[in-house]
Design an enzyme around this catalytic site. Structure first.
Site, PDB file in Angstrom:
ATOM      1  N   GLN A 107      41.241  11.738  33.221  1.00  0.00           N
ATOM      2  CA  GLN A 107      40.702  10.576  32.488  1.00  0.00           C
ATOM      3  C   GLN A 107      39.519  11.021  31.613  1.00  0.00           C
ATOM      4  O   GLN A 107      39.432  10.646  30.438  1.00  0.00           O
ATOM      5  CB  GLN A 107      40.275   9.505  33.491  1.00  0.00           C
ATOM      6  CG  GLN A 107      39.529   8.332  32.885  1.00  0.00           C
ATOM      7  CD  GLN A 107      39.344   7.196  33.884  1.00  0.00           C
ATOM      8  OE1 GLN A 107      40.246   6.421  34.112  1.00  0.00           O
ATOM      9  NE2 GLN A 107      38.170   7.085  34.472  1.00  0.00           N
TER      10      GLN A 107
ATOM     11  N   LEU B 155      32.752  -1.142  44.389  1.00  0.00           N
ATOM     12  CA  LEU B 155      31.925   0.022  44.074  1.00  0.00           C
ATOM     13  C   LEU B 155      31.575   0.859  45.303  1.00  0.00           C
ATOM     14  O   LEU B 155      31.421   0.337  46.402  1.00  0.00           O
ATOM     15  CB  LEU B 155      30.636  -0.468  43.406  1.00  0.00           C
ATOM     16  CG  LEU B 155      30.859  -1.350  42.177  1.00  0.00           C
ATOM     17  CD1 LEU B 155      29.531  -1.914  41.675  1.00  0.00           C
ATOM     18  CD2 LEU B 155      31.572  -0.586  41.071  1.00  0.00           C
TER      19      LEU B 155
ATOM     20  N   HIS C   8      30.377   5.443  41.987  1.00  0.00           N
ATOM     21  CA  HIS C   8      29.997   4.560  40.879  1.00  0.00           C
ATOM     22  C   HIS C   8      28.468   4.483  40.767  1.00  0.00           C
ATOM     23  O   HIS C   8      27.907   4.508  39.676  1.00  0.00           O
ATOM     24  CB  HIS C   8      30.504   3.130  41.121  1.00  0.00           C
ATOM     25  CG  HIS C   8      31.988   3.008  41.209  1.00  0.00           C
ATOM     26  ND1 HIS C   8      32.642   2.704  42.387  1.00  0.00           N
ATOM     27  CD2 HIS C   8      32.946   3.115  40.262  1.00  0.00           C
ATOM     28  CE1 HIS C   8      33.935   2.633  42.152  1.00  0.00           C
ATOM     29  NE2 HIS C   8      34.156   2.885  40.884  1.00  0.00           N
TER      30      HIS C   8
HETATM   31  O1  PAF Z   1      38.036   4.905  36.305  1.00  0.00           O
HETATM   32  C1  PAF Z   1      38.210   3.670  36.344  1.00  0.00           C
HETATM   33  O2  PAF Z   1      37.725   2.964  37.237  1.00  0.00           O
HETATM   34  C2  PAF Z   1      39.059   3.012  35.271  1.00  0.00           C
HETATM   35  O3  PAF Z   1      40.114   3.841  34.891  1.00  0.00           O
HETATM   36  C3  PAF Z   1      38.250   2.565  34.048  1.00  0.00           C
HETATM   37  C4  PAF Z   1      37.629   3.758  33.329  1.00  0.00           C
HETATM   38  C5  PAF Z   1      37.159   1.604  34.479  1.00  0.00           C
HETATM   39  C6  PAF Z   1      39.164   1.853  33.049  1.00  0.00           C
HETATM   40  O4  PAF Z   1      39.748   0.727  33.608  1.00  0.00           O
END
Ligand code: PAF
Length: 286
Positions: free
Chosen positions: A153, A33, A37
């Site tokens: 994403q 992290l 995060h």
């Molecule tokens: O963004 C990330 O760290 C990953 O793609 C996730 C969303 C945790 C899925 O494994």
């Protein structure tokens, strides 16, 4: 803060919280992290009663030649950081819990998954969507937090939630940068000091795009060309893509209007880095 690794343990906790009517915030991660995060965790803490973080390096979203095996992992460090943030529960499943033998079910968001990063990482978003849907089913969050660092994403997961009528709100937060402008990523640890310096070219190219837009340039081709020229002058950089696309469809734009995503992926040595900026309602979001 409790750490659980099985579906049964997780379900037990979630059921109790659901019965109590708690608002659950969820931050899915692959661990190692950083402040990016933690900014998601802090937002979840602000907006929810309880915060769940998952740490799972998802093999399904890595290609065969990619860095699954060497992806950085440090549970003890992650645990200390999350404890300090006041996280309620960490889900840390082994691979067999997420994908038991004979696993057969996958989620695909057609079309969007094949653009930008999907071109050079086939199967990546199928892996992301599959694991995120599984995690949503397990954690049953009211809200889930993602960073705009991974803009494609976010856009794909928003579409998955919409198409599958999932009862979760995706909350996307600004990407977090290091003091020198490099977008934070767990993969930055792969960079040598020389590569670390070279990697600043990603942000510099976005700064250039921003400057051109502020000066009035709207032709995507011209902005893209200038960005490519700047990146190509960096000997350690190899462009994967530089694209200016519609923020919803990810289709290339000819002219920048009210909204756009300027996204790029660049190899610095062997490390592939991504960065982006978004134009929303005519304004620049970084
Ligand atoms: O963004 C990330 O760290 C990953 O793609 C996730 C969303 C945790 C899925 O494994």
């Amino acid at each position: 803060m409790e750490i659980v690794g099985t579906v049964i343990e997780l379900r037990e906790k979630i059921q109790v919280w659901k019965k109590q009517g708690q608002k659950i915030g969820f931050v899915p991660t692959m661990g190692y992290l950083h402040e990016g995060h933690l900014s998601l965790v802090r937002e979840s803490k602000k907006r929810s009663n309880l915060t769940v973080v998952s740490i799972f390096v998802n093999p399904m979203q890595f290609g065969p030649a990619e860095d699954y095996k060497v992806y950085p992992r440090d549970l003890e460090r992650d645990r200390a950081l999350l404890e300090r943030e006041g996280v309620d529960l960490v889900f840390y499943p082994p691979v067999e819990v997420m994908y038991p033998e004979g696993y057969k079910t996958y989620v695909e968001v057609e079309d969007l998954q094949d653009k930008l990063c999907g071109k050079s990482r086939p199967g990546h978003f199928r892996g992301v969507c599959t694991v995120v849907l599984k995690l949503f089913n397990l954690v049953q969050p009211d809200e889930a937090y993602f960073g705009w660092k991974d803009a494609q994403q976010v856009i794909i997961l928003q579409k998955m939630v919409e198409d599958l009528n999932l009862p979760v709100k995706i909350v996307a937060l600004p990407l977090v940068r290091d003091h020198d402008g490099l977008a934070l990523s767990s993969r930055n640890t792969y960079l040598s000091p020389e590569e670390r310096r070279a990697a600043l070219v990603l942000k510099k190219s976005l700064d250039l795009a921003e400057k051109l837009i502020i000066e009035g340039e709207r032709e995507a081709r011209k902005i893209r060309q200038k960005m490519i020229e700047l990146i190509s002058a960096e000997p350690l950089a190899r462009i994967d893509y530089v694209e200016i696309v519609d923020l919803k469809t990810l289709e290339p734009l000819e002219t920048i209007g009210d909204q756009a995503l300027i996204a790029l992926a660049v190899f610095i040595g062997r490390t592939r880095l991504i960065d982006n900026l978004r134009i929303i309602s005519g304004g620049i979001e970084k």
